[in-house]
Design a protein around this motif. Structure first.
Motif, PDB file in Angstrom:
ATOM      1  N   LEU A  87       1.157  -1.235   0.033  1.00  0.00           N
ATOM      2  CA  LEU A  87       0.008  -0.032   0.057  1.00  0.00           C
ATOM      3  C   LEU A  87       0.872   1.200   0.035  1.00  0.00           C
ATOM      4  N   PRO A  88       0.723   2.159  -1.017  1.00  0.00           N
ATOM      5  CA  PRO A  88       1.434   3.371  -0.912  1.00  0.00           C
ATOM      6  C   PRO A  88       0.744   4.370  -0.036  1.00  0.00           C
ATOM      7  N   VAL A  89       1.966   5.159   0.746  1.00  0.00           N
ATOM      8  CA  VAL A  89       1.696   6.087   1.594  1.00  0.00           C
ATOM      9  C   VAL A  89       2.251   7.365   1.485  1.00  0.00           C
ATOM     10  N   VAL A  90       1.846   8.488   1.821  1.00  0.00           N
ATOM     11  CA  VAL A  90       2.329   9.764   1.685  1.00  0.00           C
ATOM     12  C   VAL A  90       2.159  10.598   2.893  1.00  0.00           C
ATOM     13  N   SER A  91       3.049  11.234   3.245  1.00  0.00           N
ATOM     14  CA  SER A  91       2.799  12.024   4.518  1.00  0.00           C
ATOM     15  C   SER A  91       3.677  13.594   4.197  1.00  0.00           C
ATOM     16  N   PHE A  92       3.164  14.456   4.675  1.00  0.00           N
ATOM     17  CA  PHE A  92       3.452  15.957   4.503  1.00  0.00           C
ATOM     18  C   PHE A  92       3.839  16.523   5.873  1.00  0.00           C
ATOM     19  N   GLY A  93       4.645  17.607   5.813  1.00  0.00           N
ATOM     20  CA  GLY A  93       4.930  18.594   6.959  1.00  0.00           C
ATOM     21  C   GLY A  93       6.122  17.805   7.892  1.00  0.00           C
ATOM     22  N   THR A  94       5.605  18.188   9.229  1.00  0.00           N
ATOM     23  CA  THR A  94       6.444  17.585  10.349  1.00  0.00           C
ATOM     24  C   THR A  94       6.484  15.950  10.429  1.00  0.00           C
ATOM     25  N   LYS A  95       5.049  15.380  10.059  1.00  0.00           N
ATOM     26  CA  LYS A  95       5.109  14.033  10.189  1.00  0.00           C
ATOM     27  C   LYS A  95       5.959  13.092   8.671  1.00  0.00           C
ATOM     28  N   ALA A  96       6.090  13.958   7.841  1.00  0.00           N
ATOM     29  CA  ALA A  96       6.965  13.445   6.818  1.00  0.00           C
ATOM     30  C   ALA A  96       8.476  13.709   7.489  1.00  0.00           C
ATOM     31  N   SER A  97       8.919  14.564   7.938  1.00  0.00           N
ATOM     32  CA  SER A  97      10.340  14.641   8.607  1.00  0.00           C
ATOM     33  C   SER A  97      10.343  13.633   9.703  1.00  0.00           C
ATOM     34  N   PHE A  98       9.417  13.349  10.437  1.00  0.00           N
ATOM     35  CA  PHE A  98       9.617  12.522  11.550  1.00  0.00           C
ATOM     36  C   PHE A  98       9.416  11.024  10.997  1.00  0.00           C
ATOM     37  N   ILE A  99       8.797  10.767   9.907  1.00  0.00           N
ATOM     38  CA  ILE A  99       9.123   9.374   9.622  1.00  0.00           C
ATOM     39  C   ILE A  99      10.402   9.271   8.903  1.00  0.00           C
ATOM     40  N   ASN A 100      10.749  10.220   8.263  1.00  0.00           N
ATOM     41  CA  ASN A 100      12.001   9.903   7.264  1.00  0.00           C
ATOM     42  C   ASN A 100      13.294   9.802   8.399  1.00  0.00           C
ATOM     43  N   ARG A 101      13.331  10.358   9.548  1.00  0.00           N
ATOM     44  CA  ARG A 101      14.164  10.453  10.573  1.00  0.00           C
ATOM     45  C   ARG A 101      14.289   9.079  11.345  1.00  0.00           C
ATOM     46  N   ASN A 102      12.870   8.706  11.534  1.00  0.00           N
ATOM     47  CA  ASN A 102      12.729   7.367  12.456  1.00  0.00           C
ATOM     48  C   ASN A 102      12.198   6.223  11.955  1.00  0.00           C
ATOM     49  N   PHE A 103      12.063   6.055  10.734  1.00  0.00           N
ATOM     50  CA  PHE A 103      11.590   4.649  10.029  1.00  0.00           C
ATOM     51  C   PHE A 103      12.655   4.496   8.921  1.00  0.00           C
ATOM     52  N   HIS A 104      12.762   3.180   8.638  1.00  0.00           N
ATOM     53  CA  HIS A 104      13.528   2.654   7.425  1.00  0.00           C
ATOM     54  C   HIS A 104      12.876   1.413   6.989  1.00  0.00           C
ATOM     55  N   LYS A 105      13.492   0.993   5.903  1.00  0.00           N
ATOM     56  CA  LYS A 105      13.357  -0.303   5.281  1.00  0.00           C
ATOM     57  C   LYS A 105      13.204  -1.542   6.240  1.00  0.00           C
ATOM     58  N   GLY A 106      11.979  -2.025   6.224  1.00  0.00           N
ATOM     59  CA  GLY A 106      11.952  -3.222   7.191  1.00  0.00           C
ATOM     60  C   GLY A 106      11.246  -2.824   8.522  1.00  0.00           C
ATOM     61  N   ASP A 107      11.188  -1.752   9.108  1.00  0.00           N
ATOM     62  CA  ASP A 107      10.486  -1.199  10.053  1.00  0.00           C
ATOM     63  C   ASP A 107       9.135  -1.454   9.991  1.00  0.00           C
ATOM     64  N   MET A 108       8.706  -1.750  11.387  1.00  0.00           N
ATOM     65  CA  MET A 108       7.087  -1.906  11.465  1.00  0.00           C
ATOM     66  C   MET A 108       6.306  -0.809  11.856  1.00  0.00           C
ATOM     67  N   ILE A 109       5.343  -0.392  11.253  1.00  0.00           N
ATOM     68  CA  ILE A 109       5.058   0.973  11.289  1.00  0.00           C
ATOM     69  C   ILE A 109       3.418   0.944  11.555  1.00  0.00           C
ATOM     70  N   ILE A 110       2.769   1.659  12.325  1.00  0.00           N
ATOM     71  CA  ILE A 110       1.134   1.717  12.433  1.00  0.00           C
ATOM     72  C   ILE A 110       1.046   3.328  11.869  1.00  0.00           C
ATOM     73  N   ILE A 111       0.015   3.252  10.916  1.00  0.00           N
ATOM     74  CA  ILE A 111      -0.427   4.616  10.401  1.00  0.00           C
ATOM     75  C   ILE A 111      -2.070   4.639  10.499  1.00  0.00           C
ATOM     76  N   ASN A 112      -2.317   5.633  10.841  1.00  0.00           N
ATOM     77  CA  ASN A 112      -3.762   6.237  11.249  1.00  0.00           C
ATOM     78  C   ASN A 112      -3.951   7.390   9.874  1.00  0.00           C
TER      79      ASN A 112
END
Length: 132
Positions: free
Chosen positions: A47-72
């Motif tokens: 599933l393709p996911v898009v994020s903007f603003g500080t959330k995009a920066s936060f995801i970029n800093r804290n998540f990498h390939k293979g990491d488990m994530i929960i998205i609302n």
């Protein structure tokens, strides 16, 4: 109307982080398992996911390939014309909130501090270029 998506899965690549017209954004794909097929194998959706603003920066800093994530988030469609002139429709999950999720199934936590405190003005987000 209700348009809410709760998604748990693993990033298939590192987030693709960009700044478009002064707005931070990141895109990535989440591999999420659903029911087993009749052979007992899990079916995986990508599933393709898009994020903007500080959330995009936060995801970029804290998540990498293979990491488990929960998205609302919420599902959104957009129409575009591909490089061959064909009209296409893309369906993407737009992030509202994001959560850390441990590697053990069912063990998910949020970070103690709330790194994401901004409200996104969805009307101010620019149209994405067709190459996305």
């Amino acid at each position: 109307m209700l348009n809410t998506l709760l998604l748990q899965g693993r990033l298939t690549t590192d987030p693709d982080f960009k700044n478009i017209k002064g707005n931070d954004m990141c895109q990535f794909t989440v591999a999420s398992q659903r029911a087993k097929n009749k052979n007992g194998e899990y079916i995986t959706d990508f599933l393709p996911v898009v994020s903007f603003g500080t959330k995009a920066s936060f995801i970029n800093r804290n998540f990498h390939k293979g990491d488990m994530i929960i998205i609302n988030g919420r599902m959104q469609s957009r129409n575009f014309t591909d490089s061959n002139g064909n009209k296409r429709t893309a369906y993407e999950c737009y992030v509202i909130d994001v959560y850390f999720c441990g590697s053990s199934a069912g063990h998910c936590t949020t970070k103690n501090e709330d790194p994401i405190d901004d409200d996104i003005d969805w009307d101010s987000i620019p149209d994405l270029p067709s190459e996305f």
